[in-house]
Write a protein that holds these residues in place. Structure first.
Motif, PDB file in Angstrom:
ATOM      1  N   GLY A 149       0.613  -1.365   0.012  1.00  0.00           N
ATOM      2  CA  GLY A 149      -0.106   0.164   0.024  1.00  0.00           C
ATOM      3  C   GLY A 149       0.897   1.361  -0.048  1.00  0.00           C
ATOM      4  N   THR A 150       2.125   1.213  -0.307  1.00  0.00           N
ATOM      5  CA  THR A 150       3.055   2.371  -0.152  1.00  0.00           C
ATOM      6  C   THR A 150       4.071   2.446  -1.620  1.00  0.00           C
ATOM      7  OG1 THR A 150       2.957   2.187   2.330  1.00  0.00           O
ATOM      8  CG2 THR A 150       4.519   3.696   1.274  1.00  0.00           C
ATOM      9  N   MET A 151       3.876   3.594  -1.973  1.00  0.00           N
ATOM     10  CA  MET A 151       4.767   3.951  -2.668  1.00  0.00           C
ATOM     11  C   MET A 151       5.895   5.306  -2.191  1.00  0.00           C
ATOM     12  SD  MET A 151       4.964   5.029  -6.941  1.00  0.00           S
ATOM     13  CE  MET A 151       4.854   6.800  -6.720  1.00  0.00           C
TER      14      MET A 151
ATOM     15  N   GLY B 138      14.069   9.740  -7.254  1.00  0.00           N
ATOM     16  CA  GLY B 138      13.497   8.381  -7.522  1.00  0.00           C
ATOM     17  C   GLY B 138      12.413   7.987  -6.662  1.00  0.00           C
ATOM     18  N   CYS B 139      11.723   6.899  -7.036  1.00  0.00           N
ATOM     19  CA  CYS B 139      10.791   6.214  -6.339  1.00  0.00           C
ATOM     20  C   CYS B 139      10.735   4.620  -6.368  1.00  0.00           C
ATOM     21  CB  CYS B 139       9.550   6.755  -6.824  1.00  0.00           C
ATOM     22  SG  CYS B 139       8.935   6.534  -8.288  1.00  0.00           S
ATOM     23  N   MET B 140      10.313   4.213  -5.347  1.00  0.00           N
ATOM     24  CA  MET B 140      10.153   2.790  -5.141  1.00  0.00           C
ATOM     25  C   MET B 140       8.953   2.103  -4.421  1.00  0.00           C
ATOM     26  SD  MET B 140      12.586   1.935  -2.004  1.00  0.00           S
ATOM     27  CE  MET B 140      11.602   0.482  -1.433  1.00  0.00           C
ATOM     28  N   SER B 141       8.576   0.928  -4.668  1.00  0.00           N
ATOM     29  CA  SER B 141       7.670   0.267  -3.921  1.00  0.00           C
ATOM     30  C   SER B 141       8.101  -1.267  -3.764  1.00  0.00           C
ATOM     31  CB  SER B 141       6.107   0.216  -4.427  1.00  0.00           C
ATOM     32  OG  SER B 141       6.061  -0.784  -5.659  1.00  0.00           O
ATOM     33  N   ALA B 142       7.341  -2.050  -2.964  1.00  0.00           N
ATOM     34  CA  ALA B 142       7.826  -3.323  -2.933  1.00  0.00           C
ATOM     35  C   ALA B 142       7.666  -4.155  -4.307  1.00  0.00           C
ATOM     36  CB  ALA B 142       6.683  -3.937  -1.938  1.00  0.00           C
ATOM     37  N   ALA B 143       7.142  -3.509  -5.146  1.00  0.00           N
ATOM     38  CA  ALA B 143       7.085  -4.254  -6.486  1.00  0.00           C
ATOM     39  C   ALA B 143       8.348  -4.021  -7.209  1.00  0.00           C
ATOM     40  CB  ALA B 143       5.941  -3.749  -7.512  1.00  0.00           C
ATOM     41  N   GLY B 144       9.202  -2.993  -6.944  1.00  0.00           N
ATOM     42  CA  GLY B 144      10.484  -2.725  -7.584  1.00  0.00           C
ATOM     43  C   GLY B 144      10.795  -1.184  -7.386  1.00  0.00           C
ATOM     44  N   THR B 145      11.633  -0.658  -8.482  1.00  0.00           N
ATOM     45  CA  THR B 145      12.299   0.778  -8.643  1.00  0.00           C
ATOM     46  C   THR B 145      11.242   1.407  -9.569  1.00  0.00           C
ATOM     47  OG1 THR B 145      13.979   0.171  -9.854  1.00  0.00           O
ATOM     48  CG2 THR B 145      14.345   0.466  -7.529  1.00  0.00           C
ATOM     49  N   GLY B 146      11.075   2.728  -9.518  1.00  0.00           N
ATOM     50  CA  GLY B 146      10.236   3.517 -10.521  1.00  0.00           C
ATOM     51  C   GLY B 146      11.501   4.198 -11.451  1.00  0.00           C
TER      52      GLY B 146
ATOM     53  N   GLY C  55       1.793   0.420  -8.942  1.00  0.00           N
ATOM     54  CA  GLY C  55       0.463   0.377  -8.004  1.00  0.00           C
ATOM     55  C   GLY C  55      -0.304   1.420  -7.989  1.00  0.00           C
ATOM     56  N   ARG C  56      -1.476   1.220  -8.742  1.00  0.00           N
ATOM     57  CA  ARG C  56      -2.187   2.639  -8.765  1.00  0.00           C
ATOM     58  C   ARG C  56      -2.765   2.930  -7.271  1.00  0.00           C
ATOM     59  NH1 ARG C  56      -3.981   4.076 -13.624  1.00  0.00           N
ATOM     60  NH2 ARG C  56      -3.330   2.859 -15.449  1.00  0.00           N
ATOM     61  N   ARG C  57      -3.245   1.860  -6.603  1.00  0.00           N
ATOM     62  CA  ARG C  57      -3.704   2.023  -5.166  1.00  0.00           C
ATOM     63  C   ARG C  57      -2.812   2.522  -3.993  1.00  0.00           C
ATOM     64  NH1 ARG C  57      -8.477  -2.654  -4.926  1.00  0.00           N
ATOM     65  NH2 ARG C  57      -9.510  -1.822  -7.154  1.00  0.00           N
ATOM     66  N   ALA C  58      -1.739   2.481  -4.433  1.00  0.00           N
ATOM     67  CA  ALA C  58      -0.366   2.691  -3.519  1.00  0.00           C
ATOM     68  C   ALA C  58      -0.479   4.224  -2.847  1.00  0.00           C
ATOM     69  CB  ALA C  58       1.011   2.480  -4.207  1.00  0.00           C
ATOM     70  N   GLU C  59      -0.217   4.221  -1.774  1.00  0.00           N
ATOM     71  CA  GLU C  59      -0.221   5.615  -1.133  1.00  0.00           C
ATOM     72  C   GLU C  59       0.989   6.163  -1.446  1.00  0.00           C
ATOM     73  OE1 GLU C  59      -1.642   7.429   3.163  1.00  0.00           O
ATOM     74  OE2 GLU C  59      -1.206   5.460   3.075  1.00  0.00           O
TER      75      GLU C  59
ATOM     76  N   SER D 209       7.636  11.472 -14.099  1.00  0.00           N
ATOM     77  CA  SER D 209       8.242  10.293 -13.501  1.00  0.00           C
ATOM     78  C   SER D 209       7.460   9.464 -12.723  1.00  0.00           C
ATOM     79  CB  SER D 209       9.445  10.783 -12.935  1.00  0.00           C
ATOM     80  OG  SER D 209      10.514  11.083 -13.954  1.00  0.00           O
ATOM     81  N   MET D 210       6.716  10.610 -11.712  1.00  0.00           N
ATOM     82  CA  MET D 210       5.916   9.766 -10.835  1.00  0.00           C
ATOM     83  C   MET D 210       4.441   9.060 -11.201  1.00  0.00           C
ATOM     84  SD  MET D 210       3.317  10.136  -8.483  1.00  0.00           S
ATOM     85  CE  MET D 210       2.685  11.554  -8.373  1.00  0.00           C
ATOM     86  N   ILE D 211       3.880   9.757 -12.119  1.00  0.00           N
ATOM     87  CA  ILE D 211       2.866   9.319 -12.650  1.00  0.00           C
ATOM     88  C   ILE D 211       3.146   7.748 -13.415  1.00  0.00           C
ATOM     89  CG2 ILE D 211       0.768   9.595 -14.239  1.00  0.00           C
ATOM     90  CD1 ILE D 211       0.581  11.098 -11.352  1.00  0.00           C
ATOM     91  N   PRO D 212       3.938   7.602 -14.379  1.00  0.00           N
ATOM     92  CA  PRO D 212       4.074   6.382 -14.939  1.00  0.00           C
ATOM     93  C   PRO D 212       4.662   5.347 -13.788  1.00  0.00           C
ATOM     94  CG  PRO D 212       5.188   8.109 -16.171  1.00  0.00           C
ATOM     95  CD  PRO D 212       4.666   8.912 -14.809  1.00  0.00           C
ATOM     96  N   SER D 213       5.397   5.795 -12.957  1.00  0.00           N
ATOM     97  CA  SER D 213       5.842   4.807 -12.003  1.00  0.00           C
ATOM     98  C   SER D 213       4.889   4.331 -10.867  1.00  0.00           C
ATOM     99  CB  SER D 213       7.125   5.441 -10.991  1.00  0.00           C
ATOM    100  OG  SER D 213       8.017   5.909 -11.921  1.00  0.00           O
TER     101      SER D 213
END
Length: 388
Positions: free
Chosen positions: A200-202, A249-257, A287-291, A278-282
């Motif tokens: 649930g987090t980016m 840069g950005c990241m989540s549990a799914a990988g790097t953006g 994860g679209r629902r990520a906070e 960069s943020m919107i494509p990532s």
């Protein structure tokens, strides 16, 4: 005393133990054979047999003292034992006298040199060091000498502090936390105890200017005398700073953006452009629902940025100030920096292509999985500093 001949005189190979025992049988009889047999490792064989001499000024070994006592019990005098074992008569006499007094060949426990500092002075040193953790040993020595009048070296102060478990270490670099920051951090940790971080987090963040060719910290090398200027023992530098760069840069549990390189000074308008590019494509890919989580930098909390995120319908996490340790991407920046140093990255394109895009998903997942532990550590320290 009779001696054995060279080894070549024996028709068949004979062990050291058997040679020694034969020699002892000739001189003293079989009464001492059992003891010497068990202690035969104290004897050496060099064509003719002899006992191992104790080094000058060194303490006699336990085995050698037992042999001295055994030979004296078999009736040999001090001079005979000293000549046989290549020792002085006074050494043999003291060993036997000490055995007669104590009934043992073991040394009595020693107390060593008397302590230079009294118990009161040691407590004073402990209070000074705990009262000011940054005070030097030389400063403590000067104050102790001024109070007690007794000269004390800085090394004595260090030894005293080591005895009570205090050692000089490099302090960890952490942001300054006021009471208001600690309360806010604690409240944040209490609110996020049950949050699902893994899905649930980016997290996003800025990597501050880094020197791609030099070092941002203290480094050490192992070298021998005369190797100060060998290529492997020097820290190379380049002119004009060596290519410092700031990246977003950005990241989540799914990988790097996406990774965005920043030139010049970033303001709110530039940050909004980064979010769009960069943020919107990532965000869509990770994860679209990520906070969405970023810190309280003025550019992040400006009216322009807030209006853009609201327009894009991005849910933003309420973040507390002075909490970089709670942002997992800060640790990813550290991993990236170490990879840059190991792989000798020469330009920013390699930084993007080789390092960032190839960051294992397992690394990102592990960092997000650590968030519950980070939150728990903040609660345990009442909002104070943690190991993260």
């Amino acid at each position: 005393m009779s001696k054995l001949g060279p080894i070549s005189h024996f028709p068949t190979p004979v062990s050291c133990d058997s040679l020694v025992l034969q020699g002892l049988r000739c001189e003293w009889g079989a009464g001492v054979l059992n003891l010497v047999s068990s202690l035969s490792h104290s004897l050496i064989l060099t064509g003719h047999w002899k006992f191992n001499m104790a080094p000058h000024g060194k303490e006699l070994s336990e085995d050698l003292k037992k042999i001295i006592v055994a030979l004296h019990k078999d009736g040999l005098g001090y001079k005979k034992i000293a000549k046989t074992l290549k020792l002085s008569c006074s050494t043999v006499a003291k060993t036997i006298q000490r055995f007669n007094w104590t009934g043992s060949t073991q040394n009595r426990p020693r107390h060593g040199q008397p302590k230079k500092l009294s118990a009161r002075a040691q407590r004073h040193i402990q209070r000074l060091s705990l009262g000011n953790r940054r005070v030097s040993a030389a400063s403590i020595a000067a104050e102790v000498e001024g109070v007690g009048g007794q000269p004390v070296s800085a090394q004595t102060i260090r030894y005293t502090l080591h005895q009570i478990g205090l050692h000089g270490c490099r302090p960890r670099r952490k942001p300054l936390l006021k009471m208001m920051h600690k309360k806010a951090r604690k409240q944040f940790a209490e609110d996020k105890q049950t949050k699902t971080w893994i899905t649930g987090t980016m997290s996003c963040g800025l990597m501050r200017p880094r020197n791609l060719f030099g070092s941002d910290g203290v480094k050490r090398v192992w070298r021998q005398p005369g190797e100060e200027y060998k290529d492997k023992c020097v820290l190379t530098t380049v002119k004009h700073g060596g290519g410092s760069v700031m990246v977003w840069g950005c990241m989540s549990a799914a990988g790097t953006g996406e990774l965005q390189f920043i030139e010049g000074t970033m303001n709110a308008n530039m940050y909004c452009d980064i979010l769009k590019q960069s943020m919107i494509p990532s965000h869509r890919r990770l994860g679209r629902r990520a906070e969405f989580q970023h810190d309280n930098d003025p550019k992040h909390t400006s009216k322009t940025t807030t209006a853009l995120l609201k327009k894009l319908r991005v849910k933003v996490m309420d973040w507390k100030c002075m909490s970089p340790a709670l942002n997992p991407i800060e640790h990813l920046w550290g991993i990236l920096k170490r990879k840059v140093e190991e792989c000798k990255v020469s330009n920013i394109h390699q930084l993007c292509d080789v390092m960032w895009k190839r960051t294992p998903v397992a690394t990102c997942e592990a960092l997000m999985n650590s968030m519950p532990k980070r939150v728990k550590a903040v609660l345990e320290n009442d909002g104070g500093h943690t190991k993260y």
